[in-house]
Design a protein around this motif. Structure first.
Motif, mmCIF file in Angstrom:
data_model
loop_
_atom_site.group_PDB
_atom_site.id
_atom_site.type_symbol
_atom_site.label_atom_id
_atom_site.label_comp_id
_atom_site.label_asym_id
_atom_site.label_seq_id
_atom_site.Cartn_x
_atom_site.Cartn_y
_atom_site.Cartn_z
ATOM 1 N N ARG A 289 0.832 -1.214 0.000
ATOM 2 C CA ARG A 289 0.000 0.000 0.000
ATOM 3 C C ARG A 289 0.867 1.265 0.000
ATOM 4 O O ARG A 289 0.573 2.239 -0.695
ATOM 5 C CB ARG A 289 -0.942 0.001 1.207
ATOM 6 N N ARG A 290 1.940 1.249 0.778
ATOM 7 C CA ARG A 290 2.856 2.388 0.836
ATOM 8 C C ARG A 290 3.534 2.593 -0.533
ATOM 9 O O ARG A 290 3.627 3.711 -1.024
ATOM 10 C CB ARG A 290 3.900 2.147 1.933
ATOM 11 N N LEU A 291 3.968 1.519 -1.147
ATOM 12 C CA LEU A 291 4.604 1.571 -2.465
ATOM 13 C C LEU A 291 3.646 2.152 -3.503
ATOM 14 O O LEU A 291 4.009 3.055 -4.260
ATOM 15 C CB LEU A 291 5.034 0.152 -2.874
ATOM 16 N N MET A 292 2.434 1.662 -3.540
ATOM 17 C CA MET A 292 1.444 2.107 -4.520
ATOM 18 C C MET A 292 1.081 3.575 -4.299
ATOM 19 O O MET A 292 0.929 4.325 -5.253
ATOM 20 C CB MET A 292 0.189 1.230 -4.464
ATOM 21 N N HIS A 293 0.954 3.996 -3.048
ATOM 22 C CA HIS A 293 0.611 5.381 -2.733
ATOM 23 C C HIS A 293 1.765 6.327 -3.061
ATOM 24 O O HIS A 293 1.580 7.353 -3.715
ATOM 25 C CB HIS A 293 0.230 5.506 -1.253
ATOM 26 N N ASN A 294 2.982 5.994 -2.622
ATOM 27 C CA ASN A 294 4.136 6.874 -2.819
ATOM 28 C C ASN A 294 4.509 7.064 -4.286
ATOM 29 O O ASN A 294 5.066 8.088 -4.651
ATOM 30 C CB ASN A 294 5.352 6.352 -2.057
ATOM 31 N N HIS A 295 4.206 6.077 -5.122
ATOM 32 C CA HIS A 295 4.565 6.161 -6.536
ATOM 33 C C HIS A 295 3.352 6.435 -7.428
ATOM 34 O O HIS A 295 3.479 6.403 -8.648
ATOM 35 C CB HIS A 295 5.273 4.881 -6.991
ATOM 36 N N ALA A 296 2.191 6.678 -6.808
ATOM 37 C CA ALA A 296 0.950 6.965 -7.546
ATOM 38 C C ALA A 296 0.682 5.919 -8.631
ATOM 39 O O ALA A 296 0.409 6.244 -9.787
ATOM 40 C CB ALA A 296 0.997 8.368 -8.138
ATOM 41 N N VAL A 297 0.759 4.672 -8.249
ATOM 42 C CA VAL A 297 0.565 3.567 -9.189
ATOM 43 C C VAL A 297 -0.927 3.251 -9.294
ATOM 44 O O VAL A 297 -1.606 3.124 -8.272
ATOM 45 C CB VAL A 297 1.327 2.303 -8.715
ATOM 46 N N PRO A 298 -1.464 3.115 -10.502
ATOM 47 C CA PRO A 298 -2.878 2.754 -10.646
ATOM 48 C C PRO A 298 -3.152 1.363 -10.067
ATOM 49 O O PRO A 298 -2.308 0.469 -10.147
ATOM 50 C CB PRO A 298 -3.118 2.760 -12.150
ATOM 51 N N LEU B 19 2.493 -5.828 -5.847
ATOM 52 C CA LEU B 19 2.570 -6.821 -4.777
ATOM 53 C C LEU B 19 3.780 -7.735 -4.975
ATOM 54 O O LEU B 19 4.507 -8.036 -4.024
ATOM 55 C CB LEU B 19 1.279 -7.636 -4.725
ATOM 56 N N LYS B 20 4.027 -8.133 -6.208
ATOM 57 C CA LYS B 20 5.189 -8.987 -6.495
ATOM 58 C C LYS B 20 6.494 -8.254 -6.177
ATOM 59 O O LYS B 20 7.417 -8.829 -5.603
ATOM 60 C CB LYS B 20 5.167 -9.429 -7.958
ATOM 61 N N HIS B 21 6.555 -6.970 -6.522
ATOM 62 C CA HIS B 21 7.756 -6.185 -6.245
ATOM 63 C C HIS B 21 7.970 -6.027 -4.744
ATOM 64 O O HIS B 21 9.091 -6.188 -4.244
ATOM 65 C CB HIS B 21 7.670 -4.819 -6.925
ATOM 66 N N ALA B 22 6.907 -5.710 -4.009
ATOM 67 C CA ALA B 22 7.020 -5.562 -2.549
ATOM 68 C C ALA B 22 7.496 -6.869 -1.919
ATOM 69 O O ALA B 22 8.354 -6.866 -1.030
ATOM 70 C CB ALA B 22 5.678 -5.129 -1.954
ATOM 71 N N ALA B 23 6.984 -7.998 -2.383
ATOM 72 C CA ALA B 23 7.399 -9.300 -1.851
ATOM 73 C C ALA B 23 8.865 -9.577 -2.171
ATOM 74 O O ALA B 23 9.607 -10.107 -1.335
ATOM 75 C CB ALA B 23 6.519 -10.406 -2.430
ATOM 76 N N ARG B 24 9.284 -9.203 -3.370
ATOM 77 C CA ARG B 24 10.689 -9.418 -3.761
ATOM 78 C C ARG B 24 11.614 -8.592 -2.869
ATOM 79 O O ARG B 24 12.634 -9.089 -2.393
ATOM 80 C CB ARG B 24 10.887 -9.049 -5.226
ATOM 81 N N ILE B 25 11.261 -7.322 -2.644
ATOM 82 C CA ILE B 25 12.073 -6.467 -1.777
ATOM 83 C C ILE B 25 12.145 -7.069 -0.381
ATOM 84 O O ILE B 25 13.226 -7.184 0.209
ATOM 85 C CB ILE B 25 11.498 -5.033 -1.718
ATOM 86 N N ARG B 26 11.010 -7.467 0.156
ATOM 87 C CA ARG B 26 10.974 -8.013 1.520
ATOM 88 C C ARG B 26 11.791 -9.301 1.635
ATOM 89 O O ARG B 26 12.388 -9.559 2.671
ATOM 90 C CB ARG B 26 9.536 -8.244 1.977
#
Length: 162
Positions: A68-77, A85-92
């Motif tokens: 949610r933070r990633l999508m909000h901070n980068h204004a992703v549709p 979600l895949k990117h956030a999981a990869r980072i984590r």
């Protein structure tokens, strides 16, 4: 199907000693159960409505917050939720944690330090320029959005671009 994903996990990383699930049918019956029995994997089922018994549930909660933070901070549709979600999981999975004695979850799973070269050059949904060699004779340089590494597609540093 969860059973097919379990089989993929086993062929990629190896056989886990134990599985802890919440008792969902897709994680107790059918292909899942056949795969689990084939590899003689002990399964523990948590009590109903007690997600704190399964550490994975807490990680899923943290992953959703990160997403949610990633999508909000980068204004992703929202239509790009799957890539986010895949990117956030990869980072984590590639970030060291104190709870794992300074190791990453992926390192704990594979025994090897994860390669971060496919995620350090761009941030999720960043504007990038990319080159299309097939665009000749028109211009070959285009503007796009970086959506993350394209696993099992092309060469090592192959990315999804929108």
């Amino acid at each position: 199907d969860a059973g097919d994903k379990l089989n993929t996990f086993i062929t990629t990383y190896g056989i886990p000693e134990e599985l802890t699930t919440d008792g969902a049918k897709e994680e107790t019956l059918g292909t899942w159960n056949a795969v689990r029995k084939k590899y003689v994997i002990h399964q523990t089922i948590t009590e109903p409505h007690t997600p704190q018994q399964n550490k994975t549930e807490m990680e899923i909660k943290a992953l959703k917050r990160h997403y949610r933070r990633l999508m909000h901070n980068h204004a992703v549709p929202e239509s790009r939720w799957d890539f986010g979600l895949k990117h956030a999981a990869r980072i984590r999975s590639h970030v060291a944690r104190d709870s794992l004695n300074g190791r990453t979850p992926l390192e704990l799973l594979t025994g090897q330090t994860p390669d971060i070269s496919d995620i350090i050059h761009f941030g999720f949904y960043d504007w990038i320029k990319y080159y299309d060699p097939t665009a000749f004779p028109s211009k070959r340089e285009f503007l796009g959005r970086w959506l993350g590494p394209a696993d099992h597609v092309g060469q090592a540093l192959c990315f999804y671009i929108l």
